[in-house]
Design a protein around this motif. Structure first.
Motif, mmCIF file in Angstrom:
data_model
loop_
_atom_site.group_PDB
_atom_site.id
_atom_site.type_symbol
_atom_site.label_atom_id
_atom_site.label_comp_id
_atom_site.label_asym_id
_atom_site.label_seq_id
_atom_site.Cartn_x
_atom_site.Cartn_y
_atom_site.Cartn_z
ATOM 1 N N THR A 11 0.852 -1.182 0.000
ATOM 2 C CA THR A 11 0.000 0.000 0.000
ATOM 3 C C THR A 11 0.889 1.233 0.000
ATOM 4 O O THR A 11 1.813 1.334 0.816
ATOM 5 N N ASP A 12 0.609 2.156 -0.925
ATOM 6 C CA ASP A 12 1.354 3.409 -0.954
ATOM 7 C C ASP A 12 1.011 4.183 0.312
ATOM 8 O O ASP A 12 -0.156 4.454 0.585
ATOM 9 N N PRO A 13 2.011 4.556 1.117
ATOM 10 C CA PRO A 13 1.722 5.219 2.392
ATOM 11 C C PRO A 13 1.129 6.623 2.246
ATOM 12 O O PRO A 13 0.498 7.116 3.173
ATOM 13 N N SER A 60 -0.795 7.815 -0.736
ATOM 14 C CA SER A 60 -2.082 7.850 -1.443
ATOM 15 C C SER A 60 -3.033 6.754 -0.974
ATOM 16 O O SER A 60 -4.238 6.843 -1.203
ATOM 17 N N LYS A 109 -3.098 3.817 -2.253
ATOM 18 C CA LYS A 109 -3.364 2.923 -3.387
ATOM 19 C C LYS A 109 -2.649 1.595 -3.195
ATOM 20 O O LYS A 109 -1.556 1.535 -2.642
ATOM 21 N N LEU A 161 -0.519 -1.442 -4.513
ATOM 22 C CA LEU A 161 0.537 -1.598 -5.499
ATOM 23 C C LEU A 161 0.890 -3.075 -5.644
ATOM 24 O O LEU A 161 0.702 -3.867 -4.718
ATOM 25 N N PRO A 187 7.655 -1.593 -6.693
ATOM 26 C CA PRO A 187 6.197 -1.413 -6.703
ATOM 27 C C PRO A 187 5.706 -0.798 -8.012
ATOM 28 O O PRO A 187 6.345 0.087 -8.587
ATOM 29 N N TYR A 188 4.550 -1.277 -8.476
ATOM 30 C CA TYR A 188 3.893 -0.753 -9.675
ATOM 31 C C TYR A 188 2.397 -0.668 -9.428
ATOM 32 O O TYR A 188 1.837 -1.501 -8.712
ATOM 33 N N GLU A 189 1.753 0.312 -10.065
ATOM 34 C CA GLU A 189 0.298 0.358 -10.045
ATOM 35 C C GLU A 189 -0.195 -0.720 -11.010
ATOM 36 O O GLU A 189 0.462 -0.991 -12.032
#
Length: 63
Positions: free
Chosen positions: A32-34, A36, A38, A40, A53-55
């Motif tokens: 988890t992006d800290p 946003s 989102k 990953l 990490p990639y979306e």
């Protein structure tokens, strides 16, 4: 996110630039992006020292 299960083969969704090989990696987890919040996908690329990490929309599943 359900499509990106551990040990799934992935590559970048964008076409590789002319003359460069398309990289193939393996999903090794999720994060988890800290900032946003989102989700990953963590991908281990051959030769990389650690997963990156990639979306999800930046990756394509290799079948």
């Amino acid at each position: 996110m359900d499509d990106f299960k551990k040990h799934s083969g992935v590559t970048l969704a964008q076409p590789a630039p002319k003359g460069l090989l398309r990289p193939f990696g393996e999903v090794c987890g999720h994060a988890t992006d800290p900032f946003s919040g989102k989700m990953l996908v963590m991908v281990q690329w051959p030769g990389a020292p650690k997963p990156l990490p990639y979306e999800p929309d930046e990756l394509a599943i290799v079948e």
